[in-house]
Write a protein that holds these residues in place. Structure first.
Motif, PDB file in Angstrom:
ATOM      1  N   VAL A  12       3.709  -1.309 -11.551  1.00 38.74           N
ATOM      2  CA  VAL A  12       2.286  -1.109 -11.858  1.00 38.74           C
ATOM      3  C   VAL A  12       1.724   0.064 -11.056  1.00 38.74           C
ATOM      4  CG1 VAL A  12      -0.001  -2.159 -11.712  1.00 38.74           C
ATOM      5  CG2 VAL A  12       1.933  -3.518 -12.523  1.00 38.74           C
ATOM      6  N   ALA A  13       2.051   0.099  -9.754  1.00 40.27           N
ATOM      7  CA  ALA A  13       1.547   1.199  -8.922  1.00 40.27           C
ATOM      8  C   ALA A  13       2.084   2.548  -9.400  1.00 40.27           C
ATOM      9  CB  ALA A  13       1.935   0.957  -7.466  1.00 40.27           C
ATOM     10  N   ILE A  14       3.356   2.583  -9.791  1.00 40.48           N
ATOM     11  CA  ILE A  14       3.928   3.837 -10.292  1.00 40.48           C
ATOM     12  C   ILE A  14       3.274   4.243 -11.602  1.00 40.48           C
ATOM     13  CG2 ILE A  14       6.053   4.876 -11.187  1.00 40.48           C
ATOM     14  CD1 ILE A  14       7.572   3.215  -9.112  1.00 40.48           C
ATOM     15  N   THR A  53      -2.788  13.151  -5.044  1.00 38.90           N
ATOM     16  CA  THR A  53      -2.079  12.696  -3.845  1.00 38.90           C
ATOM     17  C   THR A  53      -2.379  11.244  -3.488  1.00 38.90           C
ATOM     18  OG1 THR A  53      -3.876  13.594  -2.474  1.00 38.90           O
ATOM     19  CG2 THR A  53      -1.974  15.028  -2.915  1.00 38.90           C
ATOM     20  N   PHE A  54      -3.618  10.799  -3.716  1.00 33.51           N
ATOM     21  CA  PHE A  54      -3.958   9.421  -3.353  1.00 33.51           C
ATOM     22  C   PHE A  54      -3.083   8.410  -4.097  1.00 33.51           C
ATOM     23  CE2 PHE A  54      -8.392   9.530  -1.254  1.00 33.51           C
ATOM     24  CZ  PHE A  54      -8.041  10.667  -0.540  1.00 33.51           C
ATOM     25  N   PRO A  55      -2.977   8.479  -5.421  1.00 35.18           N
ATOM     26  CA  PRO A  55      -2.156   7.469  -6.107  1.00 35.18           C
ATOM     27  C   PRO A  55      -0.659   7.610  -5.814  1.00 35.18           C
ATOM     28  CG  PRO A  55      -2.973   9.074  -7.679  1.00 35.18           C
ATOM     29  CD  PRO A  55      -3.674   9.352  -6.399  1.00 35.18           C
ATOM     30  N   VAL A  56      -0.189   8.838  -5.556  1.00 36.79           N
ATOM     31  CA  VAL A  56       1.242   8.994  -5.253  1.00 36.79           C
ATOM     32  C   VAL A  56       1.581   8.302  -3.935  1.00 36.79           C
ATOM     33  CG1 VAL A  56       3.010  10.675  -4.637  1.00 36.79           C
ATOM     34  CG2 VAL A  56       1.523  11.104  -6.586  1.00 36.79           C
ATOM     35  N   PHE A  57       0.823   8.593  -2.871  1.00 37.34           N
ATOM     36  CA  PHE A  57       1.065   7.911  -1.607  1.00 37.34           C
ATOM     37  C   PHE A  57       0.766   6.416  -1.722  1.00 37.34           C
ATOM     38  CE2 PHE A  57       0.815  12.216   0.165  1.00 37.34           C
ATOM     39  CZ  PHE A  57       1.842  12.179   1.072  1.00 37.34           C
ATOM     40  N   GLY A  58      -0.225   6.060  -2.534  1.00 39.12           N
ATOM     41  CA  GLY A  58      -0.512   4.645  -2.732  1.00 39.12           C
ATOM     42  C   GLY A  58       0.650   3.910  -3.376  1.00 39.12           C
ATOM     43  N   ALA A  59       1.295   4.530  -4.373  1.00 43.35           N
ATOM     44  CA  ALA A  59       2.449   3.893  -5.014  1.00 43.35           C
ATOM     45  C   ALA A  59       3.598   3.736  -4.029  1.00 43.35           C
ATOM     46  CB  ALA A  59       2.893   4.733  -6.219  1.00 43.35           C
ATOM     47  N   ILE A  60       3.786   4.716  -3.145  1.00 37.79           N
ATOM     48  CA  ILE A  60       4.844   4.599  -2.142  1.00 37.79           C
ATOM     49  C   ILE A  60       4.569   3.429  -1.199  1.00 37.79           C
ATOM     50  CG2 ILE A  60       5.952   5.767  -0.206  1.00 37.79           C
ATOM     51  CD1 ILE A  60       5.404   8.412  -1.615  1.00 37.79           C
ATOM     52  N   LEU A  61       3.304   3.274  -0.794  1.00 30.55           N
ATOM     53  CA  LEU A  61       2.957   2.151   0.090  1.00 30.55           C
ATOM     54  C   LEU A  61       3.095   0.817  -0.621  1.00 30.55           C
ATOM     55  CD1 LEU A  61      -0.121   3.535   2.067  1.00 30.55           C
ATOM     56  CD2 LEU A  61       2.162   3.046   2.936  1.00 30.55           C
ATOM     57  N   VAL A  62       2.701   0.763  -1.884  1.00 24.34           N
ATOM     58  CA  VAL A  62       2.824  -0.498  -2.640  1.00 24.34           C
ATOM     59  C   VAL A  62       4.293  -0.877  -2.792  1.00 24.34           C
ATOM     60  CG1 VAL A  62       2.479  -1.555  -4.908  1.00 24.34           C
ATOM     61  CG2 VAL A  62       0.627  -0.277  -3.832  1.00 24.34           C
ATOM     62  N   HIS A  63       5.143   0.119  -2.990  1.00 29.21           N
ATOM     63  CA  HIS A  63       6.559  -0.171  -3.142  1.00 29.21           C
ATOM     64  C   HIS A  63       7.143  -0.823  -1.889  1.00 29.21           C
ATOM     65  CE1 HIS A  63      10.678   0.244  -4.500  1.00 29.21           C
ATOM     66  NE2 HIS A  63      10.977   0.823  -3.353  1.00 29.21           N
ATOM     67  N   PRO A  66       3.819  -4.355  -0.691  1.00 28.70           N
ATOM     68  CA  PRO A  66       3.007  -4.706  -1.866  1.00 28.70           C
ATOM     69  C   PRO A  66       1.804  -5.584  -1.538  1.00 28.70           C
ATOM     70  CG  PRO A  66       5.065  -5.945  -1.849  1.00 28.70           C
ATOM     71  CD  PRO A  66       5.175  -4.928  -0.756  1.00 28.70           C
ATOM     72  N   ARG A  67       1.859  -6.345  -0.458  1.00 25.73           N
ATOM     73  CA  ARG A  67       0.751  -7.241  -0.125  1.00 25.73           C
ATOM     74  C   ARG A  67      -0.331  -6.563   0.706  1.00 25.73           C
ATOM     75  NH1 ARG A  67       3.349 -13.200   1.189  1.00 25.73           N
ATOM     76  NH2 ARG A  67       4.502 -13.420  -0.777  1.00 25.73           N
ATOM     77  N   LEU A  68      -0.075  -5.359   1.151  1.00 22.21           N
ATOM     78  CA  LEU A  68      -1.088  -4.635   1.913  1.00 22.21           C
ATOM     79  C   LEU A  68      -2.029  -3.935   0.934  1.00 22.21           C
ATOM     80  CD1 LEU A  68      -1.826  -3.882   4.880  1.00 22.21           C
ATOM     81  CD2 LEU A  68      -0.556  -1.761   4.507  1.00 22.21           C
ATOM     82  N   PRO A  69      -3.338  -4.180   1.006  1.00 17.73           N
ATOM     83  CA  PRO A  69      -4.261  -3.604   0.012  1.00 17.73           C
ATOM     84  C   PRO A  69      -4.462  -2.100   0.144  1.00 17.73           C
ATOM     85  CG  PRO A  69      -5.485  -4.828   1.674  1.00 17.73           C
ATOM     86  CD  PRO A  69      -4.037  -5.099   1.933  1.00 17.73           C
ATOM     87  N   ILE A  70      -3.969  -1.483   1.214  1.00 15.18           N
ATOM     88  CA  ILE A  70      -4.209  -0.044   1.414  1.00 15.18           C
ATOM     89  C   ILE A  70      -3.605   0.752   0.266  1.00 15.18           C
ATOM     90  CG2 ILE A  70      -3.917   1.889   2.975  1.00 15.18           C
ATOM     91  CD1 ILE A  70      -5.684  -0.389   4.023  1.00 15.18           C
ATOM     92  N   GLY A  71      -2.387   0.440  -0.107  1.00 15.58           N
ATOM     93  CA  GLY A  71      -1.751   1.157  -1.208  1.00 15.58           C
ATOM     94  C   GLY A  71      -2.489   0.988  -2.516  1.00 15.58           C
ATOM     95  N   TRP A  72      -2.945  -0.214  -2.807  1.00 14.36           N
ATOM     96  CA  TRP A  72      -3.688  -0.451  -4.055  1.00 14.36           C
ATOM     97  C   TRP A  72      -5.017   0.291  -4.056  1.00 14.36           C
ATOM     98  CZ3 TRP A  72      -0.958  -2.198  -7.833  1.00 14.36           C
ATOM     99  CH2 TRP A  72       0.110  -3.058  -7.606  1.00 14.36           C
TER     100      TRP A  72
END
Length: 621
Positions: A12-14, A53-63, A66-72
């Motif tokens: 989903v994040a990707i 850049t925000f969603p790209v780094f966010g997807a990396i963090l979610v990967h 996944p439970r940390l809301p920072i990436g989302w």
């Protein structure tokens, strides 16, 4: 099950990041159709960089988390920024559309809430600093509702909502500074990464024309700093970065000021030699560069780490204390330096069940294995940390710098303890040997000689009137003398093998072998050897040959003796089954090593080339 959920969340994040990047690619094409934006030399705007850049780094963090809301939040905020800029540029290209404006407004509100309010409030743990901060989220939601009301009703009475939004965002960002004061070492370091990137990213964006376009280059620092802080915060020392920046800036200011002052003075007083004055100023700045840098570095280290200084200073202090302390107290001295440098309640080293403690270690916060040249020598135990401005990065460098000193000191403590135990064993063995000799001489040889003296007196008395009885007494006396001679031989053999005096060291070792090798050294080649060296070499060879016969099943045993300068080398090699995989040193192996160590030498037992076992001992002559 957990892997499936993680893969679904990452997918989903990707997908969000991919959609945002596609929108930004489309926006670059749309921007190319529009007239150039005044003051912007780039083909894109800061919102485009945020949407990429925000969603790209966010997807990396979610990967990874996944439970940390920072990436989302990064994913949703980046997608909202992309939607907002695309809708705005489409309106500029094709004119207003009844659906694009509310979509752009909704995207802006999502972006402001996710990136401007929730992200600083929840960073880096995903939890609010405290319950009262929930009011900031409520106020931002009410502002969003008011913005929709003003748009629907065309209410000009609700102006300056943007300024109010900025105030709410500033309040959310201020929570980072408040959280920093009560944060732990790791969380404090994570917050510092974001606080370091914030000025570079936001100042150009908030400054407006003509510097606002620089935000396109600096805005990616925000998600990058978050990724580094959450995923790689232990690999990079932010305090090192700050330290070098402060020292470099201070040097530049001081040297430039001195140079300008020298130039101004020369223009006022020495107008004809201003070039020489500039050269002198440059040379002076070069001469005083290192002292000024050292002074500034000391001040920055005190600012960052307190009074303990940097790891290099701690290493120098450890070296100085080790040189001044005896081996038994060297470890405690280094532990005191480590405890002060890490600002922990205490530090201890556990060596073979014996603990050396500096301070108090109520519970072990961290354990570090100590090795000396690949050999485990003990365990370093650290107590809970105290307060410090930059503990995490500083602690890693302090440990990396001081652990080798602690390992050396620990090895010295082990050697001292081994030496003490060896001395105690030697003293105990000497006293036991004296006790045995006293017992054997008194109870055995002494009693036998006393009995022989009585027999002689009886034989002398009875010889006149009973020659036959005297003959029997003299015969028993002769048998007793044979027993005494045997006892004396046993006593002498216990003190020193007779073969050494009869055959020499080489001949005595050759006598132990079934087939003495032709290469065994002659006694003349070995020269004069101390008695202790001869006995130790003979006993080591004797034990090695006995072990080879009893345990290895060897068909051939070869012993060699070599004298190299001030060292005597003894080797015993067999062609047996070799050493077991898990070798446990028994009494025999331990006695060989102890005999060599008592003289300052060494004895090793290892597999031989081609099979079998090789015992090698080196003794100083």
């Amino acid at each position: 099950m957990g892997n499936t959920r993680l893969s679904w969340q990452a997918s989903v994040a990707i997908a969000i990041a991919t959609l945002a990047v596609m929108l930004e690619v489309a926006d670059i094409w749309i921007t190319a159709q529009l007239p150039p934006v005044p003051g912007n030399p780039l083909p894109f705007q800061p919102e485009d960089m945020a949407g990429t850049t925000f969603p790209v780094f966010g997807a990396i963090l979610v990967h990874s988390r996944p439970r940390l809301p920072i990436g989302w939040l990064l994913c949703s905020g980046g997608l909202a920024s992309a939607v907002n800029i695309v809708c705005g540029n489409l309106d500029k290209l094709y004119g207003p559309h009844p659906l694009r404006w509310p979509l752009a407004l909704l995207a802006w509100q999502v972006y402001a809430l996710a990136v401007g309010v929730l992200l600083p409030l929840l960073y880096p743990t995903g939890r609010l600093p405290s319950r009262p901060w929930l009011a900031v989220i409520v106020v931002s939601a009410l502002l969003a509702v008011a913005d929709w009301i003003s748009w629907i009703w065309y209410a000009p009475a609700l102006p300056q909502l943007g300024e109010v939004y900025l105030a709410v965002m500033a309040a959310a960002v201020s929570s980072l500074a408040l959280r920093l004061r009560g944060a732990g070492p790791v969380e404090r370091r994570q917050i510092l990464w974001l606080l370091l990137a914030l000025p570079f990213a936001l100042v150009p964006y908030l400054a407006g024309w003509p510097a606002w376009w620089l935000a396109s280059l600096t805005l990616p620092l925000l998600p990058a700093a978050m990724w580094v802080a959450i995923q790689r915060h232990r690999l990079f020392g932010i305090d090192t970065l700050i330290s070098r920046a402060l020292v470099g800036t201070g040097l530049a200011v001081v040297i430039a000021g001195a140079y300008l002052a020298a130039g101004a003075a020369s223009s006022l007083f020495l107008a004809d030699v201003d070039q020489l004055a500039g050269l002198a100023a440059a040379l002076g700045a070069g001469v005083f560069l290192q002292p000024i840098r050292r002074l500034m570095q000391r001040g920055v280290d005190r600012l960052l780490y307190g009074s303990t200084g940097d790891p290099a200073t701690l290493a120098e202090e450890s070296k100085r204390r080790l040189q001044q302390a005896d081996p038994a107290q060297g470890l405690l001295s280094v532990l005191e330096v480590l405890r002060e440098g890490l600002a922990v309640t205490g530090a201890a080293v556990d060596v073979d069940g014996v603990r050396t403690v500096s301070g108090e270690v109520p519970h072990t916060a961290r354990a570090v294995a100590l090795t000396w040249h690949g050999e485990p020598v003990g365990t370093l135990l650290l107590g809970p940390p105290g307060k410090r401005r930059f503990p995490a990065a500083h602690d890693e460098r302090v440990l990396a710098t001081l652990v080798p000193f602690i390992a050396d000191a620990t090895h010295a403590v082990r050697l001292t303890a081994d030496l003490q135990r060896s001395r105690e064993r030697i003293l105990s063995a000497r006293e036991e040997e004296r006790r045995r000799l006293r017992r054997d001489l008194h109870d055995g040889l002494g009693q036998s000689l006393s009995g022989m003296a009585m027999s002689l007196n009886a034989a002398r008395i009875t010889m006149r009137h009973s020659p036959d009885q005297a003959e029997r007494l003299l015969a028993r006396l002769r048998e007793g003398m044979d027993e005494v001679s045997g006892d004396i031989r046993r006593l002498v053999y216990g003190l020193r093998p007779p073969a050494l005096d009869e055959l020499g060291l080489a001949g005595a070792i050759a006598d132990l072998l079934d087939e003495p090798p032709p290469g065994l050294a002659e006694q003349a080649e070995l020269g004069e050897l101390p008695a202790a060296v001869e006995v130790a070499a003979y006993r080591i060879a004797q034990e090695a040959i006995t072990n080879a016969r009893k345990h290895s099943g060897a068909t051939r045993i070869v012993a060699t003796l070599e004298r190299e300068g001030g060292m005597l080398r003894i080797t015993v090699q067999d062609d047996g089954c070799g050493l077991p995989r898990h070798l446990r040193a028994g009494i025999g192996l331990g006695s060989m090593r102890e005999r060599a160590a008592e003289l300052g030498g060494a004895c090793t037992v290892r597999p031989a080339q081609g099979g079998g076992t090789l015992v090698s001992a080196v003794l100083p002559v």
